[in-house]
Design an enzyme around this catalytic site. Structure first.
Site, mmCIF file in Angstrom:
data_model
loop_
_atom_site.group_PDB
_atom_site.id
_atom_site.type_symbol
_atom_site.label_atom_id
_atom_site.label_comp_id
_atom_site.label_asym_id
_atom_site.label_seq_id
_atom_site.Cartn_x
_atom_site.Cartn_y
_atom_site.Cartn_z
ATOM 1 N N LYS A 17 0.823 -1.192 0.000
ATOM 2 C CA LYS A 17 0.000 0.000 0.000
ATOM 3 C C LYS A 17 0.864 1.251 0.000
ATOM 4 C CE LYS A 17 -3.068 -2.442 3.137
ATOM 5 N NZ LYS A 17 -3.427 -2.569 4.565
ATOM 6 N N GLY A 18 2.109 1.139 0.446
ATOM 7 C CA GLY A 18 2.930 2.294 0.771
ATOM 8 C C GLY A 18 3.110 3.342 -0.313
ATOM 9 N N ASP A 35 7.605 3.164 -2.350
ATOM 10 C CA ASP A 35 7.731 4.184 -1.313
ATOM 11 C C ASP A 35 9.156 4.258 -0.784
ATOM 12 O OD1 ASP A 35 7.588 1.688 -0.075
ATOM 13 O OD2 ASP A 35 6.016 2.240 1.340
ATOM 14 N N ASP A 75 14.570 -0.712 1.206
ATOM 15 C CA ASP A 75 15.232 -1.026 2.465
ATOM 16 C C ASP A 75 16.239 -2.145 2.183
ATOM 17 O OD1 ASP A 75 15.205 -0.607 5.355
ATOM 18 O OD2 ASP A 75 14.205 -2.526 5.523
ATOM 19 N N VAL A 93 10.882 5.279 9.102
ATOM 20 C CA VAL A 93 10.091 6.479 8.813
ATOM 21 C C VAL A 93 8.627 6.139 8.536
ATOM 22 C CG1 VAL A 93 12.035 7.853 7.977
ATOM 23 C CG2 VAL A 93 10.806 6.367 6.377
ATOM 24 N N ASP A 132 3.769 3.381 6.675
ATOM 25 C CA ASP A 132 3.059 3.083 7.922
ATOM 26 C C ASP A 132 3.959 2.496 8.995
ATOM 27 O OD1 ASP A 132 3.385 0.524 6.486
ATOM 28 O OD2 ASP A 132 2.237 -0.291 8.169
HETATM 29 P P1 IMP Z 1 12.610 -4.150 1.313
HETATM 30 O O1 IMP Z 1 12.135 -5.373 0.610
HETATM 31 O O2 IMP Z 1 13.383 -4.496 2.556
HETATM 32 O O3 IMP Z 1 13.372 -3.207 0.448
HETATM 33 O O4 IMP Z 1 11.322 -3.480 1.872
HETATM 34 C C1 IMP Z 1 10.693 -2.402 1.338
HETATM 35 C C2 IMP Z 1 9.347 -2.266 1.996
HETATM 36 O O5 IMP Z 1 9.454 -2.311 3.429
HETATM 37 C C3 IMP Z 1 8.754 -0.928 1.675
HETATM 38 O O6 IMP Z 1 7.904 -1.020 0.577
HETATM 39 C C4 IMP Z 1 8.013 -0.564 2.941
HETATM 40 O O7 IMP Z 1 6.674 -1.031 2.856
HETATM 41 C C5 IMP Z 1 8.699 -1.298 4.042
HETATM 42 N N1 IMP Z 1 9.611 -0.422 4.782
HETATM 43 C C6 IMP Z 1 10.955 -0.431 4.760
HETATM 44 N N2 IMP Z 1 11.495 0.526 5.535
HETATM 45 C C7 IMP Z 1 10.432 1.201 6.064
HETATM 46 C C8 IMP Z 1 10.305 2.337 6.931
HETATM 47 O O8 IMP Z 1 11.284 2.957 7.387
HETATM 48 N N3 IMP Z 1 9.040 2.717 7.236
HETATM 49 C C9 IMP Z 1 7.933 2.098 6.745
HETATM 50 N N4 IMP Z 1 8.000 1.040 5.923
HETATM 51 C C10 IMP Z 1 9.227 0.591 5.585
HETATM 52 MG MG MG Z 2 5.776 -1.282 0.834
#
Ligand code: IMP
Ligand code: MG
Length: 173
Positions: free
Chosen positions: A43-44, A100, A103, A153, A159
């Site tokens: 949803k982000g 969004d 990470d 964040v 969220d």
């Molecule tokens: P990744 O697969 O670890 O890159 O995760 C990315 C997803 O994790 C993003 O789409 C967000 O939904 C969530 N996410 C990662 N860091 C944050 C944060 O600091 N705040 C909120 N959601 C986060």
């Molecule tokens: Mg996300």
């Protein structure tokens, strides 16, 4: 009312809008001769995407995928699942994935591999936020709004336990 007493502003509403206008201008330039198909990750990304597409002065299509790689809370489970797939085909389209925040990069790596197999003409990544310190897999973005430090964040679509998505700025809990 949202209880935002404990939130510290990291990126203000004004800074978000200014940067998104710049990104939109760049995308308008880059996709002028393209067949732009914008894929938002739910949803982000929905708040960012809503503003971003309105700053792109081109005909374009939008669609969404929902991917889950996190449980509730701030810790990553490492499990990637497609909860909602695209409604239409992307074959021959210039696909722009809108996220969004990046990470670990696991979500995007999975999605890029999945969408690449559907024969888009091109496939690029546009993210509002990037936390490069947290990267676990090699993934490079084509358009980045802001590079931020390793902080959790919220706001502007992001969220914490499903709350704070409607804050008009990006803040730290
Ligand atoms: P990744 O697969 O670890 O890159 O995760 C990315 C997803 O994790 C993003 O789409 C967000 O939904 C969530 N996410 C990662 N860091 C944050 C944060 O600091 N705040 C909120 N959601 C986060
Ligand atoms: Mg996300």
């Amino acid at each position: 009312m949202v209880d935002d007493q404990s939130i510290k502003v990291l990126i203000s509403q004004e800074d978000l809008h200014e940067r998104i206008k710049e990104m939109g201008a760049q995308l308008t330039e880059d996709y002028r001769d393209g067949n732009l198909f914008v894929v938002g990750i739910l949803k982000g990304a929905f708040v960012f995407m809503a503003d971003l597409i309105r700053s792109i002065d081109l005909p374009l299509e939008v669609d969404f995928v929902a991917i889950s790689s996190y449980g509730s809370g701030t810790k990553q489970t490492g499990v990637v699942r497609i909860l909602k797939d695209l409604d239409s085909t992307i074959e021959g389209k210039d696909v722009l994935i809108v996220e969004d925040i990046i990470d670990s990069g696991l979500t995007l790596k999975y999605l890029v591999e999945n969408l690449s197999s559907r024969k888009p003409r091109s496939l690029r990544i546009c993210t509002l936020l990037d936390k490069p310190e947290r990267r676990e897999v090699d993934i490079s973005t084509d358009y980045t709004g802001f590079v931020i430090p390793n902080l959790f964040v919220v706001g502007y679509g992001l969220d914490h336990d499903q709350i704070y998505r409607n804050l008009p700025y990006v803040g730290i809990v």
